[in-house]
Scaffold this motif. Structure first.
Motif, PDB file in Angstrom:
ATOM      1  N   CYS A 253       1.197  -0.865   0.051  1.00 46.52           N
ATOM      2  CA  CYS A 253       0.523   0.406   0.209  1.00 46.52           C
ATOM      3  C   CYS A 253       1.114   0.905  -0.366  1.00 46.52           C
ATOM      4  O   CYS A 253       1.838   0.898   0.899  1.00 46.52           O
ATOM      5  N   SER A 254       1.144   2.012  -1.517  1.00 46.13           N
ATOM      6  CA  SER A 254       1.216   3.265  -1.219  1.00 46.13           C
ATOM      7  C   SER A 254       0.811   4.589  -0.255  1.00 46.13           C
ATOM      8  O   SER A 254       2.195   5.465   0.177  1.00 46.13           O
ATOM      9  N   LEU A 259       2.062   6.848  -6.001  1.00 49.72           N
ATOM     10  CA  LEU A 259       3.170   6.812  -5.896  1.00 49.72           C
ATOM     11  C   LEU A 259       3.433   5.719  -7.046  1.00 49.72           C
ATOM     12  O   LEU A 259       3.158   3.877  -7.275  1.00 49.72           O
ATOM     13  N   PRO A 260       4.619   6.179  -8.200  1.00 56.90           N
ATOM     14  CA  PRO A 260       4.504   4.859  -9.403  1.00 56.90           C
ATOM     15  C   PRO A 260       5.298   3.585  -8.469  1.00 56.90           C
ATOM     16  O   PRO A 260       5.544   3.666  -7.273  1.00 56.90           O
ATOM     17  N   TRP A 261       4.768   2.972  -9.458  1.00 63.64           N
ATOM     18  CA  TRP A 261       4.517   0.906  -8.367  1.00 63.64           C
ATOM     19  C   TRP A 261       6.322   0.785  -8.673  1.00 63.64           C
ATOM     20  O   TRP A 261       6.961   0.545  -9.740  1.00 63.64           O
ATOM     21  N   CYS A 280      -3.972   2.090  -3.713  1.00 66.28           N
ATOM     22  CA  CYS A 280      -3.346   2.848  -4.349  1.00 66.28           C
ATOM     23  C   CYS A 280      -1.588   2.721  -4.995  1.00 66.28           C
ATOM     24  O   CYS A 280      -0.867   3.598  -4.358  1.00 66.28           O
ATOM     25  N   ALA A 281      -1.496   2.557  -5.653  1.00 68.22           N
ATOM     26  CA  ALA A 281      -0.132   2.636  -6.756  1.00 68.22           C
ATOM     27  C   ALA A 281      -0.448   2.194  -7.944  1.00 68.22           C
ATOM     28  O   ALA A 281      -1.536   2.046  -8.703  1.00 68.22           O
ATOM     29  N   ASP A 286      -0.764  -4.050 -17.315  1.00 67.67           N
ATOM     30  CA  ASP A 286       0.144  -5.071 -18.421  1.00 67.67           C
ATOM     31  C   ASP A 286       1.049  -6.114 -16.898  1.00 67.67           C
ATOM     32  O   ASP A 286       0.998  -7.084 -17.227  1.00 67.67           O
ATOM     33  N   ILE A 287       0.709  -5.241 -15.291  1.00 61.58           N
ATOM     34  CA  ILE A 287       1.965  -5.366 -14.252  1.00 61.58           C
ATOM     35  C   ILE A 287       0.616  -6.622 -14.220  1.00 61.58           C
ATOM     36  O   ILE A 287       0.417  -7.903 -12.928  1.00 61.58           O
TER      37      ILE A 287
END
Length: 497
Positions: A253-254, A259-261, A280-281, A286-287
């Motif tokens: 959890c960011s 916030l970038p992954w 929250c990321a 594609d991920i």
């Protein structure tokens, strides 16, 4: 003579057999009780005092001394200082006793407000005593304006199995002897990424849960394909253990939507990874596609998701929750998951849901995403009913009551739509949130809300849960007890607090 006296007492039934139980059983009894009740047992006898004073689970919380850490952080009143001193003295005395008598500490929860460097040194001492006394589970939560750094000797705790830290700094140390650590939960104010990488790579972690705002990039210890070859993340001796990673659950959890992954990952070759939960990321479609080898996947408020397509034979539990952020882009969810058993869908009714292969017996729950809806209208309920009938999957529907007003729906309008019979549900769940205030809502609005819901669906069971002091449960039960409209078939049961 003593034997005769004991026999006579036994015949009269006055023998205290509980006090004769071994310490570890008395400890288990005390652990069932709350802290105050457990403390009261110490006055029963010397035997109970010894059991209570050597209990292997220690819980130190400022609230037991009536300390409000949020208030005390900025309040330097003499009363707060006195309370804090008494709390620190109690913790220090307890830990000193456990150190002298070498009582084993199985689990310790420590929450403390740090106001000066002296208290930092004391916390270090308490943790060191816990490590020397074979601590297995340690949870630390720090408050205050002074940053707390995890001490180096903590990473020598060979007995430590569970470590949970909040509001701490994770520095870099060469030493790494956490040979039993299986569960790690971190909510740090700062983290050395190389140290985190060492923990992930060298410890037998089964579960990793991290919440952080400023993590740049970390390579989890799984393999990735490069030009057709499989290479490991990391370097040196780290690579030799990559294929043996026991990691089964990863939670991230960011705390900040943008916030970038930060994780380099390809989960497919990681044999033991079964569960991934991401909140929250800014992960992208594609991920998600790379996570198809999992058994459980939860995606919460991931604003960059647009077309989520999952084709997996292994996935058994899938949860997706749309984001309240105005930048959210989710348009379509496609599932080809023939072995899916649990499905929680918290998205807008207009978000396209395509089901290619999903079990009819899948326990599917729909919670309409309504954060961006100002007024509930007839059209919205028509869309909801059509969505349920088109998917033909959901067994339960969950609605938050704080959305019931304002509501603009007329009975004649509902009847004018030729949408057929209501959708059949096993359960309709009405949830009162902390935002609910029944004094602000008229019973007529609540009646209209229920009428429209029953027009959309027929549940077998209506359940009402509440976490607010002002409850609408009585109003709902009163409305349901009155004469109902023709589309309201009788409920099999109503479950309420």
């Amino acid at each position: 003579m003593n034997v005769g006296k004991k026999t006579a007492e036994m015949q009269r039934g006055n023998v205290d057999r509980i006090s004769d139980l071994p310490d570890f059983i008395l400890h288990d009894i005390l652990l069932i009780l709350d802290t105050k009740e457990a403390g009261r047992t110490s006055v029963l006898s010397k035997r109970w005092y010894r059991a209570w004073s050597s209990i292997p689970v220690l819980v130190f919380q400022p609230r037991y001394f009536k300390i409000d850490v949020c208030k005390a952080r900025n309040d330097e009143s003499e009363d707060d200082k006195d309370k804090l001193q008494r709390f620190v003295k109690f913790v220090d005395g307890t830990m000193l006793r456990y150190s002298i008598l070498e009582f084993k500490i199985r689990k310790m929860y420590l929450e403390v407000l740090i106001v000066d460097e002296e208290l930092v040194n004391l916390v270090d001492t308490w943790i060191k005593i816990a490590v020397l006394n074979q601590i297995e589970e340690l949870e630390i939560q720090i408050h205050g304006n002074i940053d707390y750094v995890l001490p180096e000797f903590l990473f020598c705790a060979k007995s430590l199995k569970v470590l949970k830290c909040r509001r701490i700094e994770l520095p870099y140390y060469e030493i790494m002897e956490l040979v039993s650590l299986t569960h790690l939960t971190l909510e740090p104010i700062s983290v050395d990424e190389d140290m985190l990488q060492r923990i992930i790579s060298y410890c037998p972690l089964v579960e990793l849960d991290i919440t952080h705002e400023y993590l740049d990039e970390v390579s989890l210890p799984w393999m990735r394909k490069v030009d057709g070859r499989v290479e490991g993340c990391g370097s040196g001796t780290m690579q030799s253990n990559l294929q043996e990673s026991p990691l089964q659950k990863f939670v991230f959890c960011s705390n900040r939507v943008y916030l970038p992954w930060p994780w380099k990952m390809n989960a497919m070759p990681l044999k033991n990874l079964k569960t991934v939960e991401i909140s929250c990321a800014t992960i992208t479609d594609d991920i998600v596609y790379e996570l198809i080898s999992l058994e459980k996947l939860a995606l919460n408020s991931c604003v960059r998701l647009k077309y989520v397509k999952i084709s997996s034979l292994s996935l058994k539990d899938f949860q997706i929750h749309d984001s309240p952020d105005f930048m959210a882009e989710l348009l379509e969810v496609t599932l080809d998951t023939p072995n899916l058993l649990e499905f929680k869908y918290n998205c807008k009714v207009e978000t396209s849901l395509s089901l290619i292969r999903v079990l009819d017996r899948c326990n599917a729950q729909f919670s309409p995403f309504m954060f961006d809806i100002d007024i509930l209208t007839t059209d919205w309920f028509v869309e909801l009913k059509q969505f349920l009938k088109d998917t033909k999957l959901f067994k339960s529907l969950e609605m938050n009551l704080w959305h019931v007003d304002p509501i603009v729906v007329e009975e004649d309008q509902l009847r004018s739509f030729n949408t057929g019979r209501p959708y059949k549900l096993s359960e309709l769940k009405l949830v009162e949130t902390c935002l609910w205030d029944s004094t602000l809502y008229m019973e007529s609005s609540l009646t209209t809300f229920l009428d429209a819901l029953f027009w959309c669906c027929h549940p077998d069971v209506l359940s009402i849960t509440t976490n607010s002091e002002i409850s609408a449960t009585k109003s709902i039960l009163s409305i349901l007890g009155k004469k109902v409209d023709c589309w309201k078939d009788p409920l099999k049961s109503i479950e309420s607090p």
